[in-house]
Design an enzyme around this catalytic site. Structure first.
Site, PDB file in Angstrom:
ATOM      1  N   LEU A  73       0.277   5.648  -3.225  1.00 54.40           N
ATOM      2  CA  LEU A  73       0.747   4.697  -2.228  1.00 54.40           C
ATOM      3  C   LEU A  73       1.604   5.460  -1.230  1.00 54.40           C
ATOM      4  CD1 LEU A  73       1.833   1.621  -4.432  1.00 54.40           C
ATOM      5  CD2 LEU A  73      -0.293   1.898  -3.132  1.00 54.40           C
ATOM      6  N   ASP A  74       1.520   5.078   0.050  1.00 50.53           N
ATOM      7  CA  ASP A  74       2.352   5.714   1.066  1.00 50.53           C
ATOM      8  C   ASP A  74       3.827   5.510   0.742  1.00 50.53           C
ATOM      9  OD1 ASP A  74      -0.009   6.252   2.345  1.00 50.53           O
ATOM     10  OD2 ASP A  74       0.137   4.554   3.721  1.00 50.53           O
ATOM     11  N   GLU A  75       4.673   6.344   1.340  1.00 47.02           N
ATOM     12  CA  GLU A  75       6.099   6.239   1.034  1.00 47.02           C
ATOM     13  C   GLU A  75       6.683   4.877   1.414  1.00 47.02           C
ATOM     14  OE1 GLU A  75       5.713   8.490   4.980  1.00 47.02           O
ATOM     15  OE2 GLU A  75       4.828   8.633   2.983  1.00 47.02           O
ATOM     16  N   HIS A 110      -4.999   5.727   4.161  1.00 43.25           N
ATOM     17  CA  HIS A 110      -4.362   4.699   4.989  1.00 43.25           C
ATOM     18  C   HIS A 110      -5.331   3.563   5.336  1.00 43.25           C
ATOM     19  CE1 HIS A 110      -0.994   7.579   6.625  1.00 43.25           C
ATOM     20  NE2 HIS A 110      -0.814   7.240   5.359  1.00 43.25           N
ATOM     21  N   THR A 114       4.924   2.025   1.344  1.00 42.61           N
ATOM     22  CA  THR A 114       4.190   0.968   0.651  1.00 42.61           C
ATOM     23  C   THR A 114       4.830   0.712  -0.707  1.00 42.61           C
ATOM     24  OG1 THR A 114       2.127   1.584   1.760  1.00 42.61           O
ATOM     25  CG2 THR A 114       1.936   0.255  -0.235  1.00 42.61           C
TER      26      THR A 114
END
Length: 242
Positions: free
Chosen positions: A102-104, A194, A106
């Site tokens: 997961l993105d930072e 993404h 998210t």
């Protein structure tokens, strides 16, 4: 299994360290201190305490975390703290890895395991594993956007259309930092870079917040606070379709 071998398998340090913990009286089984490193135990379901920390034997680690914002899913983070810093030392020593990332910024459901076969199986494109995301969008999500997301949109630098397995507008809500946002629930079966943000951008909107609530058949427990984790005792809870 010898008690020292069990501690070693659970990530409590090298064998000499595990033997030292036992000999110094730092290990209890039930209410009994066990100070013999060669004490034989049945590991299946064994509950024990090491230096005051309660533990249950797990042959393979499988756990879920409610990921908070501001953490990178990397052992060597560049701009934010590592998500692994939120795990206890024994799990870090066992070299658990995230199943996907997961993105930072998210938040939400993040799975970890030290089972390489499990990671390969659950991230393989041969298996269909649905993931549900709750996005807070800058602009209202209209029927046309929903239709395009379901039928497929073309992402930048990716000529093949990508479509959501399910999409629904969930209405406006107030966010403490972004003010009024417009909810979008997306179900995806792919894992492109993404992907949610790029798909929303392809329908002329922008993701301001993003939260993953479901991975396979497993839903993030409502009582699991951000930054906290717990064991998953049955892999079938998140098993993808064949």
């Amino acid at each position: 299994m010898k008690l020292s071998q069990l501690l070693f398998s659970q990530g409590f340090g090298p064998r000499r360290t595990c033997e030292g913990l036992i000999c110094s009286g730092e290990v209890r089984i039930g209410d009994v201190v066990v100070d013999d490193p060669f004490h034989e135990v049945d590991p299946v379901g064994l509950r024990f305490v090491v230096e005051g920390q309660a533990w249950t034997y797990q042959e393979k680690a499988l756990l879920v975390m409610n990921k908070p914002a501001g953490y990178e899913c990397s052992q060597k983070p560049k701009h934010h703290p590592s998500i692994y810093s939120l795990l206890p030392a024994p799990l870090r020593r066992r070299d658990v890895q995230t199943i996907g990332r997961l993105d930072e910024d998210t938040t939400g459901l993040l799975l970890f395991t030290d089972d390489g076969n499990l990671i390969h199986r659950w991230t393989s494109p041969k298996h269909v594993l649905a993931k549900v995301y709750e996005a807070g969008c800058k602009h209202p999500v209209d029927e046309r956007a929903i239709r395009d997301l379901l039928h497929g949109v073309v992402l930048h630098d990716d000529p093949l259309p990508v479509k959501a397995a399910a999409a629904e507008a969930t209405g406006p809500f107030e966010h403490p930092q972004h003010g009024t946002l417009h909810g979008l629930r997306l179900t995806l079966t792919e894992g492109k870079y993404h992907q949610v943000k790029r798909m929303v951008a392809a329908v002329s909107n922008r993701v301001e917040t993003l939260h993953r609530s479901t991975f396979g058949a497993y839903t993030l427990p409502a009582d699991l606070a951000p930054g906290r984790w717990r064991w998953i005792t049955s892999p079938t809870e998140v098993q993808p379709a064949a």
